[in-house]
Write a protein that holds these residues in place. Structure first.
Motif, mmCIF file in Angstrom:
data_model
loop_
_atom_site.group_PDB
_atom_site.id
_atom_site.type_symbol
_atom_site.label_atom_id
_atom_site.label_comp_id
_atom_site.label_asym_id
_atom_site.label_seq_id
_atom_site.Cartn_x
_atom_site.Cartn_y
_atom_site.Cartn_z
ATOM 1 N N GLU A 1 0.838 -1.213 0.000
ATOM 2 C CA GLU A 1 0.000 0.000 0.000
ATOM 3 C C GLU A 1 0.869 1.257 0.000
ATOM 4 N N PHE A 2 1.900 1.280 0.833
ATOM 5 C CA PHE A 2 2.789 2.437 0.905
ATOM 6 C C PHE A 2 3.583 2.580 -0.391
ATOM 7 N N ALA A 3 4.057 1.463 -0.942
ATOM 8 C CA ALA A 3 4.847 1.495 -2.175
ATOM 9 C C ALA A 3 4.046 2.095 -3.324
ATOM 10 N N ARG A 4 2.746 1.819 -3.381
ATOM 11 C CA ARG A 4 1.906 2.350 -4.457
ATOM 12 C C ARG A 4 1.860 3.872 -4.471
ATOM 13 N N VAL A 5 2.094 4.503 -3.329
ATOM 14 C CA VAL A 5 2.071 5.971 -3.287
ATOM 15 C C VAL A 5 3.475 6.547 -3.109
ATOM 16 N N GLY A 6 4.514 5.708 -3.319
ATOM 17 C CA GLY A 6 5.884 6.208 -3.341
ATOM 18 C C GLY A 6 6.629 6.200 -2.020
ATOM 19 N N TYR A 7 6.167 5.437 -1.052
ATOM 20 C CA TYR A 7 6.820 5.386 0.261
ATOM 21 C C TYR A 7 7.124 3.937 0.615
ATOM 22 N N GLU A 8 7.924 3.746 1.632
ATOM 23 C CA GLU A 8 8.201 2.394 2.095
ATOM 24 C C GLU A 8 8.068 2.321 3.606
ATOM 25 N N VAL A 9 7.721 1.139 4.072
ATOM 26 C CA VAL A 9 7.672 0.891 5.511
ATOM 27 C C VAL A 9 9.108 0.635 5.949
ATOM 28 N N GLU A 10 9.655 1.556 6.719
ATOM 29 C CA GLU A 10 11.030 1.447 7.200
ATOM 30 C C GLU A 10 11.110 0.494 8.384
ATOM 31 N N ASP A 11 10.133 0.579 9.271
ATOM 32 C CA ASP A 11 10.111 -0.275 10.458
ATOM 33 C C ASP A 11 8.723 -0.196 11.087
ATOM 34 N N VAL A 12 8.436 -1.139 11.953
ATOM 35 C CA VAL A 12 7.198 -1.141 12.733
ATOM 36 C C VAL A 12 7.556 -1.528 14.156
ATOM 37 N N THR A 13 7.049 -0.772 15.108
ATOM 38 C CA THR A 13 7.211 -1.146 16.511
ATOM 39 C C THR A 13 5.837 -1.268 17.138
ATOM 40 N N ILE A 14 5.707 -2.246 18.003
ATOM 41 C CA ILE A 14 4.445 -2.460 18.706
ATOM 42 C C ILE A 14 4.764 -2.462 20.185
ATOM 43 N N THR A 15 4.123 -1.553 20.906
ATOM 44 C CA THR A 15 4.367 -1.465 22.341
ATOM 45 C C THR A 15 3.130 -1.905 23.101
ATOM 46 N N HIS A 16 3.372 -2.655 24.120
ATOM 47 C CA HIS A 16 2.292 -3.173 24.956
ATOM 48 C C HIS A 16 2.117 -2.231 26.147
ATOM 49 N N THR A 17 1.475 -1.100 25.853
ATOM 50 C CA THR A 17 1.191 -0.101 26.883
ATOM 51 C C THR A 17 -0.312 0.035 26.973
ATOM 52 N N ARG A 18 -0.768 0.949 27.757
ATOM 53 C CA ARG A 18 -2.203 1.211 27.846
ATOM 54 C C ARG A 18 -2.471 2.609 27.331
ATOM 55 N N PRO A 19 -3.070 2.781 26.196
ATOM 56 C CA PRO A 19 -3.455 1.757 25.228
ATOM 57 C C PRO A 19 -2.237 1.287 24.441
ATOM 58 N N PRO A 20 -2.322 0.099 23.871
ATOM 59 C CA PRO A 20 -1.229 -0.398 23.037
ATOM 60 C C PRO A 20 -1.018 0.529 21.841
ATOM 61 N N ARG A 21 0.212 0.545 21.324
ATOM 62 C CA ARG A 21 0.547 1.448 20.217
ATOM 63 C C ARG A 21 1.236 0.667 19.103
ATOM 64 N N VAL A 22 0.774 0.893 17.873
ATOM 65 C CA VAL A 22 1.412 0.361 16.670
ATOM 66 C C VAL A 22 2.001 1.568 15.943
ATOM 67 N N THR A 23 3.337 1.620 15.874
ATOM 68 C CA THR A 23 4.019 2.739 15.230
ATOM 69 C C THR A 23 4.647 2.259 13.928
ATOM 70 N N VAL A 24 4.268 2.910 12.838
ATOM 71 C CA VAL A 24 4.791 2.589 11.514
ATOM 72 C C VAL A 24 5.733 3.712 11.120
ATOM 73 N N ILE A 25 6.991 3.369 10.861
ATOM 74 C CA ILE A 25 7.987 4.350 10.447
ATOM 75 C C ILE A 25 8.124 4.242 8.934
ATOM 76 N N ALA A 26 7.866 5.356 8.253
ATOM 77 C CA ALA A 26 7.869 5.380 6.792
ATOM 78 C C ALA A 26 8.943 6.329 6.287
ATOM 79 N N ASP A 27 9.341 6.136 5.027
ATOM 80 C CA ASP A 27 10.358 6.996 4.429
ATOM 81 C C ASP A 27 10.240 6.932 2.913
ATOM 82 N N SER A 28 10.894 7.865 2.239
ATOM 83 C CA SER A 28 10.995 7.857 0.784
ATOM 84 C C SER A 28 12.178 8.731 0.404
ATOM 85 N N ASP A 29 12.553 8.695 -0.860
ATOM 86 C CA ASP A 29 13.661 9.534 -1.328
ATOM 87 C C ASP A 29 13.314 11.018 -1.259
ATOM 88 N N GLU A 30 12.044 11.350 -1.260
ATOM 89 C CA GLU A 30 11.615 12.752 -1.187
ATOM 90 C C GLU A 30 11.353 13.203 0.248
#
Length: 180
Positions: free
Chosen positions: A25-54
């Motif tokens: 999905e990210f690649a189709r719009v010119g970006y890439e998923v650099e990393d993903v972190t999932i933290t078990h906190t309250r509330p839990p958090r899903v962090t998607v780190i994205a990047d591109s040449d621009e």
């Protein structure tokens, strides 16, 4: 017991599931998923780190957040509620691959070399495993080539004043139109 067992008990997607789901999905719009972190906190958090040449501006973050939310909503009927965050690598994250150096072109970086030496300079062109770094040389500057595998750590430096014009010229010359 597997390292992500607490996440499974909270019914959260795994890092691998999120990457697999969002990468295309990210690649189709010119970006890439650099990393993903999932933290078990309250509330839990899903962090998607994205990047591109621009790079990644606020409009891109908003677009990617909508894409990620929509894609995850399709499959997350079994997941517990969590906070979704889409963000960039951030200025304090180390440059670890050739693409990171390429994307930081023109920025000042502090580089630790594998031999223990360190050097600070402005990033020029990065290609074929070589980073061109504009470094002080007396009263002027010179371009120094470093192999990516010689670099043990590189961090972008935050600058509060405009860079030296000559330094910027050299960082640009190590690319298009200079015979390299």
């Amino acid at each position: 017991m597997a390292s992500d067992d607490p996440l499974r008990s909270a019914r959260l997607p795994t890092r691998e599931q999120v990457i697999e789901l969002l990468d295309g999905e990210f690649a189709r719009v010119g970006y890439e998923v650099e990393d993903v972190t999932i933290t078990h906190t309250r509330p839990p958090r899903v962090t998607v780190i994205a990047d591109s040449d621009e790079g990644l501006d606020l409009d891109a973050v908003a677009t990617l957040s909508r894409l990620a939310s929509t894609a995850l909503d399709v499959v997350d009927t079994d997941f517990a509620p969590y906070v979704l965050e889409v963000t960039s690598r951030g200025v304090d994250r180390p440059l670890t691959s050739e693409k990171h150096f390429r994307r930081a072109r023109g920025r000042k970086v502090e580089v630790a070399l594998a031999d223990g030496a360190s050097v600070t300079g402005r990033l020029g062109q990065t290609a074929d495993g070589v980073v061109h770094l504009v470094v002080p040389a007396g009263k002027d500057f010179e371009v120094r080539g470093l192999r990516v595998d010689e670099i043990s750590k590189a961090i972008v430096q935050v600058e509060f004043s405009p860079p030296n014009r000559r330094e910027l010229e050299l960082s640009e010359q190590t690319g298009k139109g200079d015979g390299e």
